[in-house]
Design a protein around this motif. Structure first.
Motif, PDB file in Angstrom:
ATOM      1  N   ASN A  72      27.274 -15.275  16.157  1.00 18.43           N
ATOM      2  CA  ASN A  72      26.970 -14.003  15.489  1.00 18.43           C
ATOM      3  C   ASN A  72      25.608 -13.437  15.879  1.00 18.43           C
ATOM      4  O   ASN A  72      24.999 -12.671  15.120  1.00 18.43           O
ATOM      5  N   ALA A  73      25.119 -13.789  17.062  1.00 19.35           N
ATOM      6  CA  ALA A  73      23.871 -13.196  17.542  1.00 19.35           C
ATOM      7  C   ALA A  73      24.052 -11.681  17.632  1.00 19.35           C
ATOM      8  O   ALA A  73      25.100 -11.178  18.035  1.00 19.35           O
ATOM      9  N   ILE A  74      23.014 -10.958  17.262  1.00 21.60           N
ATOM     10  CA  ILE A  74      23.104  -9.500  17.190  1.00 21.60           C
ATOM     11  C   ILE A  74      22.748  -8.874  18.531  1.00 21.60           C
ATOM     12  O   ILE A  74      21.586  -8.901  18.960  1.00 21.60           O
ATOM     13  N   GLY A  75      23.754  -8.326  19.196  1.00 17.68           N
ATOM     14  CA  GLY A  75      23.551  -7.574  20.419  1.00 17.68           C
ATOM     15  C   GLY A  75      23.838  -6.107  20.170  1.00 17.68           C
ATOM     16  O   GLY A  75      24.014  -5.671  19.023  1.00 17.68           O
ATOM     17  N   LYS A  76      23.911  -5.350  21.234  1.00 15.59           N
ATOM     18  CA  LYS A  76      24.105  -3.896  21.106  1.00 15.59           C
ATOM     19  C   LYS A  76      25.426  -3.564  20.411  1.00 15.59           C
ATOM     20  O   LYS A  76      25.480  -2.670  19.562  1.00 15.59           O
ATOM     21  N   GLU A 116      20.990 -11.249  25.986  1.00 14.12           N
ATOM     22  CA  GLU A 116      21.007  -9.810  26.238  1.00 14.12           C
ATOM     23  C   GLU A 116      19.583  -9.275  26.311  1.00 14.12           C
ATOM     24  O   GLU A 116      19.267  -8.414  27.137  1.00 14.12           O
ATOM     25  N   ARG A 117      18.714  -9.805  25.462  1.00 20.24           N
ATOM     26  CA  ARG A 117      17.323  -9.345  25.398  1.00 20.24           C
ATOM     27  C   ARG A 117      16.592  -9.582  26.729  1.00 20.24           C
ATOM     28  O   ARG A 117      15.743  -8.773  27.131  1.00 20.24           O
ATOM     29  N   ARG A 118      16.921 -10.685  27.405  1.00 24.93           N
ATOM     30  CA  ARG A 118      16.246 -11.001  28.671  1.00 24.93           C
ATOM     31  C   ARG A 118      16.480  -9.950  29.742  1.00 24.93           C
ATOM     32  O   ARG A 118      15.691  -9.819  30.685  1.00 24.93           O
ATOM     33  N   GLY A 121      14.124  -4.129  29.465  1.00 29.82           N
ATOM     34  CA  GLY A 121      12.724  -3.841  29.685  1.00 29.82           C
ATOM     35  C   GLY A 121      12.041  -3.560  28.365  1.00 29.82           C
ATOM     36  O   GLY A 121      12.699  -3.426  27.334  1.00 29.82           O
ATOM     37  N   PRO A 122      10.689  -3.461  28.370  1.00 30.25           N
ATOM     38  CA  PRO A 122       9.945  -3.229  27.122  1.00 30.25           C
ATOM     39  C   PRO A 122      10.423  -2.008  26.336  1.00 30.25           C
ATOM     40  O   PRO A 122      10.546  -2.071  25.109  1.00 30.25           O
ATOM     41  N   ALA A 123      10.699  -0.909  27.007  1.00 33.55           N
ATOM     42  CA  ALA A 123      11.133   0.305  26.306  1.00 33.55           C
ATOM     43  C   ALA A 123      12.485   0.091  25.639  1.00 33.55           C
ATOM     44  O   ALA A 123      12.707   0.545  24.501  1.00 33.55           O
ATOM     45  N   GLU A 124      13.392  -0.613  26.325  1.00 38.23           N
ATOM     46  CA  GLU A 124      14.711  -0.862  25.761  1.00 38.23           C
ATOM     47  C   GLU A 124      14.617  -1.820  24.578  1.00 38.23           C
ATOM     48  O   GLU A 124      15.326  -1.656  23.585  1.00 38.23           O
ATOM     49  N   SER A 177      15.130 -19.501   8.830  1.00 42.30           N
ATOM     50  CA  SER A 177      13.832 -19.437   9.502  1.00 42.30           C
ATOM     51  C   SER A 177      13.603 -18.058  10.089  1.00 42.30           C
ATOM     52  O   SER A 177      14.550 -17.316  10.376  1.00 42.30           O
ATOM     53  N   LEU A 178      12.319 -17.744  10.256  1.00 44.92           N
ATOM     54  CA  LEU A 178      11.883 -16.589  11.040  1.00 44.92           C
ATOM     55  C   LEU A 178      11.036 -17.164  12.180  1.00 44.92           C
ATOM     56  O   LEU A 178       9.813 -17.296  12.058  1.00 44.92           O
ATOM     57  N   PRO A 179      11.683 -17.537  13.300  1.00 45.64           N
ATOM     58  CA  PRO A 179      11.008 -18.279  14.368  1.00 45.64           C
ATOM     59  C   PRO A 179      10.352 -17.404  15.435  1.00 45.64           C
ATOM     60  O   PRO A 179       9.951 -17.909  16.490  1.00 45.64           O
ATOM     61  N   GLU A 180      10.195 -16.118  15.179  1.00 45.42           N
ATOM     62  CA  GLU A 180       9.784 -15.188  16.240  1.00 45.42           C
ATOM     63  C   GLU A 180       8.437 -15.526  16.879  1.00 45.42           C
ATOM     64  O   GLU A 180       8.244 -15.298  18.081  1.00 45.42           O
ATOM     65  N   THR A 181       7.477 -16.058  16.094  1.00 47.36           N
ATOM     66  CA  THR A 181       6.174 -16.359  16.683  1.00 47.36           C
ATOM     67  C   THR A 181       6.282 -17.436  17.761  1.00 47.36           C
ATOM     68  O   THR A 181       5.434 -17.513  18.646  1.00 47.36           O
ATOM     69  N   SER A 182       7.330 -18.254  17.710  1.00 43.63           N
ATOM     70  CA  SER A 182       7.563 -19.253  18.759  1.00 43.63           C
ATOM     71  C   SER A 182       7.913 -18.585  20.080  1.00 43.63           C
ATOM     72  O   SER A 182       7.794 -19.195  21.145  1.00 43.63           O
ATOM     73  N   LEU A 183       8.370 -17.341  20.021  1.00 50.80           N
ATOM     74  CA  LEU A 183       8.710 -16.564  21.217  1.00 50.80           C
ATOM     75  C   LEU A 183       7.632 -15.536  21.525  1.00 50.80           C
ATOM     76  O   LEU A 183       7.837 -14.613  22.322  1.00 50.80           O
TER      77      LEU A 183
END
Length: 306
Positions: A72-76, A116-118, A121-124, A177-183
């Motif tokens: 269930n990862a959230i993509g477009k 998908e995120r990889r 680009g930054p704007a997207e 968890s909110l693991p975002e700082t690990s990324l």
């Protein structure tokens, strides 16, 4: 049907292209197989499914996440599905409460689709995160109550989705968890704002700075979830709550939600003015009179939302 015509055209069955010469029986079989395949492709369910429950649970809607191959990862595509479902709920005058659940065993939502995120680009990435934040805010802003049903993992954007709901029920095996700082990023879909409003600023900072996981028991203690039940029973508990809400005056529930949400963002004097305004909205309704009549006649009220 346009999509079906395109699929058939690609194979040479439409659009004036001629398929290679084959025996009539084989050609018919090939055409039939392609037709069935085309229908199967077009009929494949998306990653988000919205459905109404039937009587006696009319008024309860279910929004289900259904992307098992990606937990269930959230993509477009899922993001668009969520936006469409929210718009449909808000436009449905018969909806009184929404359950937000997963059809994937042992996972609520693993967060954003990093594969998908990889490729972005930054704007997207900025546009996607802004849209995700806006979508979760739309869930929070729905006029009717929402209940998140969490079994298994609710990480990153998955936890942020749950936090945008009014109530949260989890199974004993739930993990958060909110693991975002690990990324090397931060929670960007409301996590830095909704979590501290629920658990307090200091506790939220600890959870976000470390990105650590916490279990269902701790989630209850901190107030992240309203109830923790045995694994596999979160949906049933959420449905029980939804049924209780569904029996109440629909306009009263909407005004109660509005009063609480808007009042919490302003000073007490302004908040009491919000409460007064919301009370005024239910004062001259048929449902208020029905409630009084039912009480006097010792029967269950029948509310119509008018």
């Amino acid at each position: 049907m346009l999509g079906l015509r395109r699929l058939l055209a690609v194979s040479g069955h439409l659009g004036g292209r001629r398929a290679p010469a084959v025996a009539p029986a084989f050609a018919a079989s090939s055409h039939s197989t392609l037709f069935v395949r085309a229908l199967q492709i077009l009929a494949q369910p998306g990653p988000v499914r919205l459905q109404k429950l039937s009587a006696p649970d009319a008024g309860i809607m279910e929004l289900r996440l259904e992307r098992p191959e990606a937990k269930n990862a959230i993509g477009k595509e899922m993001l668009q599905g969520l936006r469409s479902a929210i718009e449909e709920v808000e436009a449905d005058a018969t909806a009184n409460v929404v359950l937000v659940a997963s059809s994937v065993p042992k996972v609520f939502c693993a967060g954003a689709d990093l594969k998908e995120r990889r490729l972005m680009g930054p704007a997207e990435v900025r546009d996607f995160v802004n849209s995700l934040r806006s979508t979760f805010s739309s869930i929070e802003a729905l006029s009717i109550p929402t209940i998140a049903v969490v079994e298994g993992a609710a990480f990153g954007g998955g936890l942020e989705l749950a936090l945008s709901c009014d109530l949260r029920i989890c199974g004993k095996d739930a993990k958060f968890s909110l693991p975002e700082t690990s990324l090397a990023i931060i929670p960007g879909a409301g996590g830095t704002q909704r979590l501290p409003r629920i658990v307090g600023r200091s506790r939220a900072k600890e959870l976000i700075f470390t990105g650590r996981r916490f279990d269902a028991a701790e989630a209850v203690t901190m107030g992240v979830v309203n109830y923790c039940v045995p694994a596999g029973e979160a949906y049933q508990k959420a449905l029980e709550l939804a049924r209780e809400i569904n029996q109440k005056g629909p306009l009263a529930i909407k005004m109660a939600k509005k009063a609480i949400n808007q009042g919490a963002e302003v000073d007490m004097t302004s908040a009491l003015a919000v409460e007064e305004e919301c009370y005024e909205q239910v004062l001259h309704t048929q449902d208020r009179l029905e409630g009084l009549a039912a009480f006097a006649e010792k029967r269950k009220p029948v509310y119509t939302g008018k």
